[in-house]
Write a protein that holds these residues in place. Structure first.
Motif, PDB file in Angstrom:
ATOM      1  N   THR A 158       0.995  -1.169  -0.040  1.00  0.00           N
ATOM      2  CA  THR A 158      -0.015   0.020  -0.226  1.00  0.00           C
ATOM      3  C   THR A 158       0.774   1.203   0.117  1.00  0.00           C
ATOM      4  O   THR A 158       1.961   1.163   0.481  1.00  0.00           O
ATOM      5  N   GLU A 159       0.084   2.161  -0.379  1.00  0.00           N
ATOM      6  CA  GLU A 159       0.860   3.692  -0.263  1.00  0.00           C
ATOM      7  C   GLU A 159       0.685   3.966   1.048  1.00  0.00           C
ATOM      8  O   GLU A 159      -0.334   4.105   1.598  1.00  0.00           O
TER       9      GLU A 159
ATOM     10  N   SER B 160      -2.525   6.226   2.579  1.00  0.00           N
ATOM     11  CA  SER B 160      -3.610   6.300   1.650  1.00  0.00           C
ATOM     12  C   SER B 160      -4.698   5.589   2.281  1.00  0.00           C
ATOM     13  O   SER B 160      -4.541   5.002   3.663  1.00  0.00           O
TER      14      SER B 160
ATOM     15  N   TYR C  62      -6.226   3.024   1.447  1.00  0.00           N
ATOM     16  CA  TYR C  62      -5.857   1.454   1.538  1.00  0.00           C
ATOM     17  C   TYR C  62      -4.973   1.047   2.697  1.00  0.00           C
ATOM     18  O   TYR C  62      -5.020   0.084   3.487  1.00  0.00           O
ATOM     19  N   PHE C  63      -4.003   2.001   2.981  1.00  0.00           N
ATOM     20  CA  PHE C  63      -3.037   1.768   4.083  1.00  0.00           C
ATOM     21  C   PHE C  63      -3.839   1.662   5.384  1.00  0.00           C
ATOM     22  O   PHE C  63      -3.725   0.922   6.252  1.00  0.00           O
TER      23      PHE C  63
END
Length: 164
Positions: A22-23, A26, A28-29
């Motif tokens: 993941t970034e 972010s 998603y993180f």
């Protein structure tokens, strides 16, 4: 399901590995990060309250914590403004933790980690870290986190040395 708590611990390990892709900071993180945190609380709660406490489960939980912590560090360190003293401090904390694990293995012939209040406070501080990074500069947060982790690792090492 024979031991739901163990399945939750395994899910944390899988999620922690996914965190590596993941970034940093972010959506998603944060989603995976929060799920890992929830699973860490949930597996212990279920194990204690549903009679699923096992030696294997405790080891699996500790292993999940380590995988989550290492994945988290690998993802978050590049976005932190860390000076070399903090990096050295983190390495020293890590070496103290490894020493504690090695001493425990030599004394008891098995993998031993203690879930002390300071270790739990360190974990809680790590869970708060990415949220605090959005609000403020990382320098002071990292110093406080390293202080807590230092005391926790030294406490665990002293328990390991003094324990019979």
């Amino acid at each position: 399901m024979k031991n739901l708590a163990n399945y939750i611990s395994i899910s944390r390990i899988i999620l922690a590995i996914l965190l590596l892709f993941t970034e940093p900071l972010s959506i998603y993180f944060f989603t995976i990060f929060i799920l890992c945190g929830i699973s860490d609380v949930l597996d212990g709660y279920i194990a204690r309250n549903h009679g699923e406490n096992t030696s294997f489960g405790a080891k699996l939980d500790s292993f999940g914590d380590i995988v989550f912590f290492l994945s988290f560090l690998i993802v978050i360190i590049p976005v932190l403004n860390i000076n070399y003293m903090i990096i050295l401090w983190i390495i020293i904390i890590f070496l103290i933790k490894i020493s504690s694990i090695c001493i425990g293995f030599m004394k008891f012939g098995k993998f031993v980690m203690f879930h002390t209040y300071l270790n739990k406070l360190t974990g809680a501080s790590l869970v708060l870290l990415p949220f605090l990074l959005i609000l403020t500069a990382s320098d002071n947060i990292l110093i406080i986190l390293c202080l807590i982790a230092t005391f926790a690792s030294l406490e665990e090492l002293s328990i390991m040395i003094l324990c019979k």
